[in-house]
Design a protein around this motif. Structure first.
Motif, PDB file in Angstrom:
ATOM      1  N   ILE A  81       0.502  -1.351  -0.269  1.00 54.21           N
ATOM      2  CA  ILE A  81      -0.060  -0.463   0.251  1.00 54.21           C
ATOM      3  C   ILE A  81       0.646   1.666  -0.459  1.00 54.21           C
ATOM      4  O   ILE A  81       0.857   1.787  -0.828  1.00 54.21           O
ATOM      5  CB  ILE A  81      -1.266  -0.372   1.141  1.00 54.21           C
ATOM      6  CG1 ILE A  81      -2.045  -1.704   1.234  1.00 54.21           C
ATOM      7  CG2 ILE A  81      -1.409   0.964   1.357  1.00 54.21           C
ATOM      8  CD1 ILE A  81      -2.865  -1.620   2.682  1.00 54.21           C
ATOM      9  N   LYS A  83      -4.419  -1.819  13.731  1.00 49.41           N
ATOM     10  CA  LYS A  83      -4.060  -3.012  12.550  1.00 49.41           C
ATOM     11  C   LYS A  83      -5.430  -3.581  11.489  1.00 49.41           C
ATOM     12  O   LYS A  83      -5.241  -3.276  10.675  1.00 49.41           O
ATOM     13  CB  LYS A  83      -3.827  -4.222  13.631  1.00 49.41           C
ATOM     14  CG  LYS A  83      -2.031  -4.284  13.731  1.00 49.41           C
ATOM     15  CD  LYS A  83      -1.958  -5.830  13.360  1.00 49.41           C
ATOM     16  CE  LYS A  83      -0.479  -5.800  13.846  1.00 49.41           C
ATOM     17  NZ  LYS A  83       0.576  -6.680  13.663  1.00 49.41           N
ATOM     18  N   ASP A  84      -6.768  -2.283  12.018  1.00 46.21           N
ATOM     19  CA  ASP A  84      -7.585  -2.456  10.853  1.00 46.21           C
ATOM     20  C   ASP A  84      -7.825  -1.049  10.462  1.00 46.21           C
ATOM     21  O   ASP A  84      -8.638  -0.952  10.023  1.00 46.21           O
ATOM     22  CB  ASP A  84      -8.851  -3.231  11.703  1.00 46.21           C
ATOM     23  CG  ASP A  84      -9.270  -2.750  12.356  1.00 46.21           C
ATOM     24  OD1 ASP A  84      -8.272  -0.598  12.848  1.00 46.21           O
ATOM     25  OD2 ASP A  84     -10.670  -2.879  13.010  1.00 46.21           O
ATOM     26  N   VAL A  85      -6.792   0.085  10.326  1.00 47.52           N
ATOM     27  CA  VAL A  85      -6.800   0.819   9.925  1.00 47.52           C
ATOM     28  C   VAL A  85      -6.598   0.521   8.209  1.00 47.52           C
ATOM     29  O   VAL A  85      -6.353   0.134   7.616  1.00 47.52           O
ATOM     30  CB  VAL A  85      -5.327   1.764   9.928  1.00 47.52           C
ATOM     31  CG1 VAL A  85      -4.097   0.694   9.595  1.00 47.52           C
ATOM     32  CG2 VAL A  85      -5.836   3.186   9.400  1.00 47.52           C
ATOM     33  N   ARG A  86      -7.986   2.117   7.670  1.00 50.35           N
ATOM     34  CA  ARG A  86      -8.415   2.374   6.419  1.00 50.35           C
ATOM     35  C   ARG A  86      -6.998   2.567   5.725  1.00 50.35           C
ATOM     36  O   ARG A  86      -6.319   3.156   6.390  1.00 50.35           O
ATOM     37  CB  ARG A  86      -9.577   2.674   6.375  1.00 50.35           C
ATOM     38  CG  ARG A  86     -10.834   2.784   6.817  1.00 50.35           C
ATOM     39  CD  ARG A  86     -11.300   3.395   7.162  1.00 50.35           C
ATOM     40  NE  ARG A  86     -11.209   5.029   6.705  1.00 50.35           N
ATOM     41  CZ  ARG A  86     -11.804   5.720   6.453  1.00 50.35           C
ATOM     42  NH1 ARG A  86     -12.932   5.581   6.000  1.00 50.35           N
ATOM     43  NH2 ARG A  86     -11.771   7.483   6.821  1.00 50.35           N
ATOM     44  N   ARG A  87      -6.935   2.115   4.180  1.00 45.47           N
ATOM     45  CA  ARG A  87      -5.541   1.975   3.123  1.00 45.47           C
ATOM     46  C   ARG A  87      -5.380   3.892   3.452  1.00 45.47           C
ATOM     47  O   ARG A  87      -4.308   4.024   3.235  1.00 45.47           O
ATOM     48  CB  ARG A  87      -6.122   1.543   2.123  1.00 45.47           C
ATOM     49  CG  ARG A  87      -5.208   2.596   1.210  1.00 45.47           C
ATOM     50  CD  ARG A  87      -5.525   1.774  -0.208  1.00 45.47           C
ATOM     51  NE  ARG A  87      -6.373   0.429  -0.771  1.00 45.47           N
ATOM     52  CZ  ARG A  87      -5.368  -0.513  -1.334  1.00 45.47           C
ATOM     53  NH1 ARG A  87      -3.947   0.121  -1.931  1.00 45.47           N
ATOM     54  NH2 ARG A  87      -5.770  -1.703  -1.517  1.00 45.47           N
ATOM     55  N   ASP A  88      -6.713   4.439   3.640  1.00 49.17           N
ATOM     56  CA  ASP A  88      -6.546   5.770   3.104  1.00 49.17           C
ATOM     57  C   ASP A  88      -5.754   6.609   4.662  1.00 49.17           C
ATOM     58  O   ASP A  88      -5.056   7.145   4.106  1.00 49.17           O
ATOM     59  CB  ASP A  88      -7.591   6.913   2.993  1.00 49.17           C
ATOM     60  CG  ASP A  88      -7.731   6.405   1.061  1.00 49.17           C
ATOM     61  OD1 ASP A  88      -7.339   6.393   0.063  1.00 49.17           O
ATOM     62  OD2 ASP A  88      -8.688   6.849   0.324  1.00 49.17           O
ATOM     63  N   ASP A  89      -6.268   5.846   5.812  1.00 48.63           N
ATOM     64  CA  ASP A  89      -5.697   7.022   6.938  1.00 48.63           C
ATOM     65  C   ASP A  89      -4.738   5.771   7.235  1.00 48.63           C
ATOM     66  O   ASP A  89      -3.881   7.130   7.982  1.00 48.63           O
ATOM     67  CB  ASP A  89      -6.717   5.979   8.088  1.00 48.63           C
ATOM     68  CG  ASP A  89      -8.374   6.408   7.893  1.00 48.63           C
ATOM     69  OD1 ASP A  89      -8.222   7.759   7.336  1.00 48.63           O
ATOM     70  OD2 ASP A  89      -9.369   6.013   8.024  1.00 48.63           O
ATOM     71  N   LEU A  90      -3.649   5.736   6.893  1.00 49.43           N
ATOM     72  CA  LEU A  90      -2.634   4.435   6.997  1.00 49.43           C
ATOM     73  C   LEU A  90      -1.754   5.135   6.179  1.00 49.43           C
ATOM     74  O   LEU A  90      -0.655   6.581   6.612  1.00 49.43           O
ATOM     75  CB  LEU A  90      -2.053   2.935   6.258  1.00 49.43           C
ATOM     76  CG  LEU A  90      -0.788   2.490   6.269  1.00 49.43           C
ATOM     77  CD1 LEU A  90      -0.147   2.337   7.937  1.00 49.43           C
ATOM     78  CD2 LEU A  90      -1.147   1.131   5.311  1.00 49.43           C
TER      79      LEU A  90
END
Length: 222
Positions: free
Chosen positions: A21, A104-111
């Motif tokens: 990502i 760890k379950d963060v959304r792609r955009d938030d990461l």
């Protein structure tokens, strides 16, 4: 210039997923991966990244110790990864120098956003992690009297002390500016002075300093 990142997680699929990502972004370059804390420290020493994305639960050397070493030896920023229920080590990891926490379950955009924000010198905490952090302060400070604030905070002006108190309450620069009836530029100057005078890395450490010095008391609603 690209943000150079090391991704450290003992779960290969998680590590590979985060790396894929981040590496797909034009302004982020994953320079190394690590499967344990010791490898993470070695990777930072070898590649000198801007940011270490670090799992708090790691074999060989845990994430807290790895963060402590990395932050002591370099200017590399540390962004910790945790699960929803893992709150026992949040305080210790921030004391070690971590600049933020992500679930760890963060959304792609938030990461992606978190990596950019922390690499730029800001701090970042997931809302649920902030709640747990304040709860930890409450537990720890309830067991002992607050440390005297006069010595540590003596270098701050009255405005800077008030700014620090508002940072500890979680207010943004815009919210602090509104409360103090000043410009955001003035607030940024106050924040910078607070960090410099107290020798702090970022706003996360400022929150810790406010509580540990006794300037802010958990549950006081100041």
């Amino acid at each position: 210039m690209s943000v150079r990142v090391v991704v450290a997680d003992d779960q290969e699929l998680v590590r590979a997923g985060f790396s894929m990502i981040l590496d797909a972004q034009p302004d982020i370059d994953v320079v190394a991966e690590a499967g344990d804390g010791e490898q993470a420290v070695a990777a930072v020493r070898a590649h000198r990244p801007d940011l270490l994305l670090l799992d708090i639960r790691m074999p060989v050397m845990d994430g807290i110790e790895a963060a402590r070493i990395v932050c002591a030896e370099s200017g590399c920023r540390v962004l910790m990864l945790t699960t929803f229920d893992l709150d026992d080590y949040i305080y210790d990891a921030l004391r070690a120098g971590a600049s933020g926490f992500l679930l760890k379950d963060v959304r792609r955009d938030d990461l992606i956003h978190a990596v950019r924000v922390v690499a730029a010198g800001e701090s970042l905490l997931a809302p649920s992690v902030t709640t747990k952090l304040i709860a930890e302060f409450t537990t720890r400070t309830a067991a002992r009297p607050a440390a005297p604030s006069s010595e540590r905070l003596a270098a701050l002006t009255a405005r800077e002390r008030e700014t620090l108190r508002m940072i500890a309450r979680g207010l943004s620069n815009a919210e602090i500016a509104q409360a103090m009836v000043v410009s955001e530029h003035t607030v940024k100057t106050h924040v910078s002075n607070v960090l410099t005078k107290l020798g702090l890395r970022d706003r996360v450490q400022a929150v810790i300093a406010a509580y540990e010095s006794g300037l802010t008391v958990p549950g006081a609603g100041d």
